[in-house]
Design a protein around this motif. Structure first.
Motif, PDB file in Angstrom:
ATOM      1  N   HIS A  83       0.856  -1.189   0.000  1.00  0.00           N
ATOM      2  CA  HIS A  83       0.000   0.000   0.000  1.00  0.00           C
ATOM      3  C   HIS A  83       0.888   1.233   0.000  1.00  0.00           C
ATOM      4  O   HIS A  83       1.904   1.283   0.709  1.00  0.00           O
ATOM      5  CB  HIS A  83      -0.923   0.003   1.217  1.00  0.00           C
ATOM      6  N   PHE A  84       0.500   2.232  -0.804  1.00  0.00           N
ATOM      7  CA  PHE A  84       1.303   3.432  -0.971  1.00  0.00           C
ATOM      8  C   PHE A  84       0.458   4.686  -0.737  1.00  0.00           C
ATOM      9  O   PHE A  84      -0.756   4.687  -0.978  1.00  0.00           O
ATOM     10  CB  PHE A  84       1.889   3.503  -2.387  1.00  0.00           C
ATOM     11  N   HIS A  85       1.118   5.727  -0.292  1.00  0.00           N
ATOM     12  CA  HIS A  85       0.532   7.068  -0.309  1.00  0.00           C
ATOM     13  C   HIS A  85       1.571   7.981  -0.943  1.00  0.00           C
ATOM     14  O   HIS A  85       2.577   8.329  -0.329  1.00  0.00           O
ATOM     15  CB  HIS A  85       0.173   7.551   1.101  1.00  0.00           C
ATOM     16  N   ASP A  86       1.317   8.355  -2.197  1.00  0.00           N
ATOM     17  CA  ASP A  86       2.255   9.167  -2.958  1.00  0.00           C
ATOM     18  C   ASP A  86       2.005  10.654  -2.706  1.00  0.00           C
ATOM     19  O   ASP A  86       0.890  11.073  -2.380  1.00  0.00           O
ATOM     20  CB  ASP A  86       2.088   8.910  -4.462  1.00  0.00           C
ATOM     21  N   ALA A  87       3.036  11.453  -2.906  1.00  0.00           N
ATOM     22  CA  ALA A  87       2.874  12.904  -2.878  1.00  0.00           C
ATOM     23  C   ALA A  87       2.071  13.332  -4.108  1.00  0.00           C
ATOM     24  O   ALA A  87       2.412  12.972  -5.232  1.00  0.00           O
ATOM     25  CB  ALA A  87       4.228  13.586  -2.862  1.00  0.00           C
ATOM     26  N   ARG A  88       0.996  14.095  -3.886  1.00  0.00           N
ATOM     27  CA  ARG A  88       0.190  14.599  -4.991  1.00  0.00           C
ATOM     28  C   ARG A  88       0.705  15.931  -5.508  1.00  0.00           C
ATOM     29  O   ARG A  88       0.520  16.262  -6.678  1.00  0.00           O
ATOM     30  CB  ARG A  88      -1.261  14.780  -4.539  1.00  0.00           C
ATOM     31  N   CYS A  89       1.304  16.712  -4.619  1.00  0.00           N
ATOM     32  CA  CYS A  89       1.657  18.084  -4.968  1.00  0.00           C
ATOM     33  C   CYS A  89       2.990  18.181  -5.700  1.00  0.00           C
ATOM     34  O   CYS A  89       3.318  19.224  -6.266  1.00  0.00           O
ATOM     35  CB  CYS A  89       1.685  18.956  -3.718  1.00  0.00           C
ATOM     36  N   ARG A  90       3.758  17.096  -5.700  1.00  0.00           N
ATOM     37  CA  ARG A  90       5.076  17.144  -6.331  1.00  0.00           C
ATOM     38  C   ARG A  90       5.541  15.725  -6.616  1.00  0.00           C
ATOM     39  O   ARG A  90       5.735  14.938  -5.706  1.00  0.00           O
ATOM     40  CB  ARG A  90       6.056  17.848  -5.396  1.00  0.00           C
ATOM     41  N   ARG A  91       5.716  15.392  -7.885  1.00  0.00           N
ATOM     42  CA  ARG A  91       6.149  14.051  -8.255  1.00  0.00           C
ATOM     43  C   ARG A  91       7.598  13.822  -7.818  1.00  0.00           C
ATOM     44  O   ARG A  91       8.415  14.737  -7.800  1.00  0.00           O
ATOM     45  CB  ARG A  91       6.025  13.851  -9.770  1.00  0.00           C
ATOM     46  N   GLY A  92       7.893  12.554  -7.473  1.00  0.00           N
ATOM     47  CA  GLY A  92       9.251  12.211  -7.089  1.00  0.00           C
ATOM     48  C   GLY A  92       9.665  12.775  -5.744  1.00  0.00           C
ATOM     49  O   GLY A  92      10.857  12.958  -5.473  1.00  0.00           O
ATOM     50  N   TYR A  93       8.686  13.012  -4.874  1.00  0.00           N
ATOM     51  CA  TYR A  93       8.943  13.665  -3.586  1.00  0.00           C
ATOM     52  C   TYR A  93       8.237  12.889  -2.486  1.00  0.00           C
ATOM     53  O   TYR A  93       7.145  12.372  -2.683  1.00  0.00           O
ATOM     54  CB  TYR A  93       8.414  15.106  -3.650  1.00  0.00           C
ATOM     55  N   SER A  94       8.882  12.790  -1.341  1.00  0.00           N
ATOM     56  CA  SER A  94       8.251  12.231  -0.146  1.00  0.00           C
ATOM     57  C   SER A  94       7.650  10.854  -0.462  1.00  0.00           C
ATOM     58  O   SER A  94       8.279  10.026  -1.100  1.00  0.00           O
ATOM     59  CB  SER A  94       7.215  13.218   0.393  1.00  0.00           C
ATOM     60  N   GLY A  95       6.437  10.578   0.024  1.00  0.00           N
ATOM     61  CA  GLY A  95       5.776   9.305  -0.234  1.00  0.00           C
ATOM     62  C   GLY A  95       6.095   8.260   0.816  1.00  0.00           C
ATOM     63  O   GLY A  95       7.237   8.152   1.281  1.00  0.00           O
ATOM     64  N   VAL A  96       5.072   7.501   1.223  1.00  0.00           N
ATOM     65  CA  VAL A  96       5.236   6.449   2.224  1.00  0.00           C
ATOM     66  C   VAL A  96       4.573   5.172   1.721  1.00  0.00           C
ATOM     67  O   VAL A  96       3.735   5.195   0.822  1.00  0.00           O
ATOM     68  CB  VAL A  96       4.636   6.853   3.591  1.00  0.00           C
ATOM     69  N   ALA A  97       4.962   4.053   2.343  1.00  0.00           N
ATOM     70  CA  ALA A  97       4.430   2.754   1.937  1.00  0.00           C
ATOM     71  C   ALA A  97       4.401   1.812   3.128  1.00  0.00           C
ATOM     72  O   ALA A  97       5.138   1.995   4.101  1.00  0.00           O
ATOM     73  CB  ALA A  97       5.285   2.146   0.822  1.00  0.00           C
TER      74      ALA A  97
END
Length: 256
Positions: free
Chosen positions: A56-70
């Protein structure tokens, strides 16, 4: 039950450095990743899909290739939560909670303020907003394991160069006092410190100079657990710094 927290500083980069080969040998039940630095569609190759695990992932919406958790888990969660209700925080992909019965395991990535005053101000706002949420989790009746990169050291034992970092983000008195209040005030338990009262191990090293080789590090990756889980703590380990999957080391905790 074995839970691992790991700031990957780019999950694709960590994979090329052998992280998933190491992962396959560790008998891990739950893996919480921070800084995936990718969108979910970029993590579909087989290397990112180890057999026997739900992802399961939660990607950064406001900036691609940034932050993000899994979260990777052997057991399928009953529920997955990705939003805490503040868009400025939620859009950066910093929180993911997997629920298994009465147990919640959270992958958390608190912001750093090291890039300047603007981000440090944002970090302070996040801290003020997040503290009541953490207190609410303790009052919920659920068991919580909050894994992640908190970007704060707590005591002198958690950083090699204590005096010279007093004015640097991550070691500011206000930040350390905030973390101390979570532990001594709210009642959260630092799994590492409970198991290693005198330990002076680190989970992050600057990529400048020879900080890692000289073990000039910071302990900023934690598993904070609700009081009911404190007696289930069995053992913990920080992955040897020689295994350079990231500028952070995976932090492993075994629970009875």
């Amino acid at each position: 039950m074995r839970i691992v927290s790991f700031n990957a500083n780019g999950l694709r980069s960590a994979a090329t450095k052998g992280f998933f080969d190491w992962f396959a040998e560790q008998d891990i039940d739950l893996l919480c990743v921070q800084e995936t630095k990718a969108q979910t569609e970029q993590l579909q190759d087989q290397v990112f899909c180890p057999s026997g695990y739900h992802r399961h992932f939660h990607d950064a919406r406001c900036r691609r290739g940034y932050s993000g958790v899994a979260v990777y888990s052997r057991q399928a969660p009953d529920e997955v939560c990705r939003e805490l209700g503040w868009e400025e925080f939620d859009c950066e992909g910093r929180y993911l909670e997997a629920r298994f019965g009465s147990l919640s395991v959270v992958s958390l990535y608190l912001p750093s303020g090291s890039s300047g005053d603007e981000r440090q101000g944002y970090k302070f706002r996040v801290m003020e907003w997040f503290a009541p949420i953490l207190e609410g989790w303790l009052r919920s009746g659920r068991d919580y394991v909050v894994c992640g990169d908190w970007n704060i050291v707590h005591t002198e034992k958690d950083i090699r160069n204590w005096k010279s970092n007093q004015k640097n983000s991550g070691c500011l008195p206000e930040e350390r006092a905030w973390l101390g209040e979570l532990l001594s005030g709210q009642g959260w338990v630092d799994a590492y410190r409970r198991l290693r009262p005198d330990g002076e191990d680190y989970t992050w090293w600057s990529q400048r100079g020879a900080a890692r080789a000289k073990d000039v590090g910071w302990r900023i990756d934690y598993q904070l657990v609700s009081p009911g889980l404190a007696e289930r703590l069995r053992d913990c380990a920080i992955c040897p710094r020689e295994l350079r999957f990231s500028d952070h080391a995976p932090f492993i905790v075994d629970y009875r």
